[in-house]
Every structure is written in C-alpha cells, then in structure tokens.
Write an enzyme that holds these catalytic residues in place. Sequence first.
Site, mmCIF file in Angstrom:
data_model
loop_
_atom_site.group_PDB
_atom_site.id
_atom_site.type_symbol
_atom_site.label_atom_id
_atom_site.label_comp_id
_atom_site.label_asym_id
_atom_site.label_seq_id
_atom_site.Cartn_x
_atom_site.Cartn_y
_atom_site.Cartn_z
ATOM 1 C CE1 TYR A 136 -17.916 22.277 13.872
ATOM 2 C CE2 TYR A 136 -15.663 22.959 13.444
ATOM 3 C CZ TYR A 136 -16.668 22.037 13.318
ATOM 4 O OH TYR A 136 -16.431 20.879 12.635
ATOM 5 C CE LYS A 164 -18.891 22.203 10.225
ATOM 6 N NZ LYS A 164 -17.511 21.690 10.076
#
Length: 294
Positions: A136, A164
């Site tokens: 992330y 992500k």
Amino acid sequence: MSNLEGINLAMQTPFNADGAIDFAVFERLIEDYIAAGVQGLVLGAGTGLHPYLTEDECNRLYEAGIKQIAGRVNVICQTSALNMDEVIRRSRHAENSGANALMILPPYLEGPDDEDGLFAFYREIDAAVGIDIVGYNIPQSTGIAVSVPLLLRLKELRNFRWIKDSAGDFTTHQEYLQTGIDVLNGCDTTTFAALMAGTKGVIWGAANYMPHEAAKLYGLITARDLEAALVLWQKMLPSLLFIWRNPYVPAVLRAAELRGFGTGNVRRPLQRLTAAQDAALQKALAPLMVDGPL
C-alpha cells in the site's frame, strides 16, 4: 495467486448513531454492491475506518463479510496494525476466514522508514501467511513512500503480488507498471487514466456511493468504448474532486447515504461534514443524479 482485476470496492463500515457497527446494514450493502457488478470487496479498508476499529471488530467484520459474500466476488482484508505480532495475528485470522488477499500498510507511525527496514517488515509477514499480499503506497497518510527499487525487491517475495497506489503521482504509478508487478489504483481522481495506462484494477473508496457507475466505467474501458467511458467519467469527476480535497471518509459516507447506500454515520473522532461542505458535496453529486441510478 489471486486475480484482483476490476473494481475492488473499498467497503464502508456502516455504523449506528451511537457508533456501533450495524451488521444488518453491512450485509445488505454487500448484496447491493455485488448486484452492482463489482469484482471484489475490501473489508476493513481505510474507507471502512480500519484505524478506529478494534481487532475483535475487524475479525467479526471479516468473518461476517466473507460468509455473506460466499465466494461470489474477491475478498481483500486490510490487516494493518502498528504492532508486528498483531499484523500477523490479524492476517492469519483473515486468511483462515477465507480472504483471497491481505492489504497491509507499511509501518506508518515511527516504524522503520528505510528500505531495508520496510523490506524486512513485509518479509516477516510474507513468511507467516499463504495468500497474496497487497502492499500500500499512500505517503500522504503514512509518511512513507514505496520506491520503485523497493517494489522490485518486494515482488521477489513469495506472496507480495500486488501494490495499491493511492499517492496520486501518475509518473510513479506508471513506473510501478513498468516493474511487472500487478498494480491497483487507489487515487480516485486518476482512475480513468490509470485504467487506460494498464493498471489491472482499482481499490476504490468512491465506489461506495456509485458502485454501478464504477462497474460500468471499468466495463467500458475494458471494451475500449472510450467515448462512452469519457462521458461517464465526466459525470463522476466532480464528486471525486470534492472527496479528494475534503474530509475523505465523511464525504464518501455522506455521498453514499445520499445515494441510498448506508447510514452516513462516522465513528469518533471523525465528524460529519459541515453544512457548507454538505451543500458543496450535493452540488458535486448532481451530475450523477440527472439520470438516476444506472
């Protein structure tokens, strides 16, 4: 390896007025979102107020959500925590409950921020689980950016399959795509461009209030009907710009409430939008309201 292509809706956690999780609404939302055509749901996402949920609440959320979803779409569980043992404990619980993948923030509060330390953090988690890890990148919230050289190291781990990217730096996003790792866009306002550039899919908070539009946009871009996709995107964009520049989670939850998805309640210490913000949000949502739900 899980297939997380498409729209992975970063699902809200619906609350009662007193701040308790409303599991009945949660289960009803799952049905609404699956019916809208999304390919995955992210449980305990930032949009779901993960930082303000206890470990027990997250575990109950994972269990209830995975049972309700029953394999119809992918399930990604965010299992981030500050304590290393807790990250592993949460991750194993989500895996044992049936999650397809785990989304895990880097150690975001006074943890290691050097690349060797970040690599060691993910390497330890990787060794403890047997399903895909979604890294992330959201430096505006964590203070830590996942560099391209670090990402190249991380992709060699057994389970680190996805990243992500919520930073909003489209140059870095395209550099990520060049590494060969599978990338999921997390910046609402760059979704159209990211899908055009080849990102495999999105983890999308704004899909909470426009799940039909999100699923349709992905379908149009995948089918290369770009003229229709751009027309739809222009209806979506005003609200995306608003939520990105205002209190994000309260704005998303209020927009969802206005469009019939959830209660709009936040959990303390978050606060609902001011009257002025609420009016501006409703104006930004107006293009989506013209034709009604898709």
